[in-house]
Design a protein around this motif. Structure first.
Motif, mmCIF file in Angstrom:
data_model
loop_
_atom_site.group_PDB
_atom_site.id
_atom_site.type_symbol
_atom_site.label_atom_id
_atom_site.label_comp_id
_atom_site.label_asym_id
_atom_site.label_seq_id
_atom_site.Cartn_x
_atom_site.Cartn_y
_atom_site.Cartn_z
ATOM 1 N N PRO A 153 0.849 -1.314 -0.074
ATOM 2 C CA PRO A 153 -0.066 0.162 0.012
ATOM 3 C C PRO A 153 0.771 1.125 0.070
ATOM 4 O O PRO A 153 0.410 2.062 -0.614
ATOM 5 N N GLU A 154 2.057 1.331 0.581
ATOM 6 C CA GLU A 154 2.750 2.562 0.532
ATOM 7 C C GLU A 154 3.267 2.778 -0.578
ATOM 8 O O GLU A 154 3.686 3.908 -0.712
ATOM 9 N N ASP A 155 3.472 1.933 -1.474
ATOM 10 C CA ASP A 155 3.836 2.077 -2.823
ATOM 11 C C ASP A 155 2.894 2.369 -3.743
ATOM 12 O O ASP A 155 3.571 3.050 -4.738
ATOM 13 N N VAL A 156 1.701 1.950 -3.664
ATOM 14 C CA VAL A 156 0.733 2.489 -4.739
ATOM 15 C C VAL A 156 0.340 3.989 -4.481
ATOM 16 O O VAL A 156 0.557 4.450 -5.723
ATOM 17 N N GLU A 157 0.604 4.573 -3.493
ATOM 18 C CA GLU A 157 0.144 6.119 -3.665
ATOM 19 C C GLU A 157 1.465 6.628 -4.294
ATOM 20 O O GLU A 157 1.156 7.549 -5.211
ATOM 21 N N ASP A 158 2.717 6.200 -4.162
ATOM 22 C CA ASP A 158 3.871 6.837 -4.834
ATOM 23 C C ASP A 158 3.850 6.647 -6.477
ATOM 24 O O ASP A 158 4.028 7.595 -7.221
ATOM 25 N N ILE A 159 3.336 5.134 -6.755
ATOM 26 C CA ILE A 159 3.168 4.946 -8.268
ATOM 27 C C ILE A 159 2.178 5.868 -8.524
ATOM 28 O O ILE A 159 2.453 6.216 -9.809
ATOM 29 N N CYS A 160 0.857 5.966 -7.890
ATOM 30 C CA CYS A 160 -0.075 6.776 -8.438
ATOM 31 C C CYS A 160 0.583 8.183 -8.739
ATOM 32 O O CYS A 160 -0.027 8.640 -9.903
ATOM 33 N N GLN A 161 0.987 8.650 -8.022
ATOM 34 C CA GLN A 161 1.607 10.057 -8.268
ATOM 35 C C GLN A 161 2.586 10.241 -9.396
ATOM 36 O O GLN A 161 2.548 10.841 -10.280
ATOM 37 N N GLU A 162 3.499 9.095 -9.686
ATOM 38 C CA GLU A 162 4.301 8.753 -10.789
ATOM 39 C C GLU A 162 3.532 8.959 -11.903
ATOM 40 O O GLU A 162 3.593 9.633 -13.095
ATOM 41 N N VAL A 163 2.260 8.194 -12.061
ATOM 42 C CA VAL A 163 1.468 8.198 -13.211
ATOM 43 C C VAL A 163 1.019 9.447 -13.741
ATOM 44 O O VAL A 163 1.017 9.754 -14.840
#
Length: 185
Positions: free
Chosen positions: A41-51
């Motif tokens: 879950p902690e990585d999902v937010e970062d990846i969404c921002q990257e998207v």
């Protein structure tokens, strides 16, 4: 109602409010796609921002050959896949060849359903599917993308998408049948 052409034009002309509207319009879509690929879950937010950074930086290339949502979902999908490959967060993104011998978990479904409803149990089962299965089933059933749109997003041929949907449904059905039989006893 969100007008994608108008929003894209405004964003390309520097309107950050229009970009904020775009993010609000598609943040759930991006989250669902990324969350189906990446389990931390902690990585999902970062990846969404990257998207969304990638969307902003690449928007000038969007040529309306597809819907904006399809284009954004494609960016989300490949950003998630690249993350998995880069950090080897999942052992394999390929599906098992011997489907009859594939098991989700040995957990008793009754334990998983304690204080949860059937939807939560199904969500848990979907998360246990191989990454390509859970991606395709999520895009098709939750995001209501067509086979053609899923192909545009993932780069998979339509036959593969149909195959993955069939196999994912079969696995979910088998697991649900086991649960229902144990409930009747």
């Amino acid at each position: 109602m969100f007008n994608e052409r108008e929003a894209v034009t405004k964003i390309l002309n520097g309107d950050m409010g229009a970009f904020e509207s775009l993010v609000k319009q598609y943040e759930r879509l991006v989250y669902v796609v990324v969350n189906r690929l990446v389990r931390e879950p902690e990585d999902v937010e970062d990846i969404c921002q990257e998207v969304f950074i990638k969307v902003y930086n690449s928007l000038f290339r969007f040529g309306y050959q597809s819907k904006l949502s399809t284009w954004i979902a494609r960016i989300a999908y490949f950003t998630g896949i690249n993350y998995i490959k880069k950090y080897k967060k999942e052992v394999s993104i390929n599906y098992p060849e011997d489907m009859e011998n594939y098991h989700f978990t040995n957990d008793n479904p009754e334990l998983l359903l304690t204080k949860k409803d059937a939807a939560k149990y199904i969500e848990q089962l979907v998360l246990q599917l191989p990454v390509k299965y859970r991606t395709v089933i999520t895009l098709f059933h939750l995001n209501e993308f067509s086979h053609e749109e899923i192909g545009e997003i993932t780069g998979m041929p339509e036959g593969t998408i149909k195959n993955y949907l069939f196999r994912a449904r079969k696995l979910l059905k088998q697991k649900m049948e086991i649960y229902l039989k144990s409930e009747l006893l």
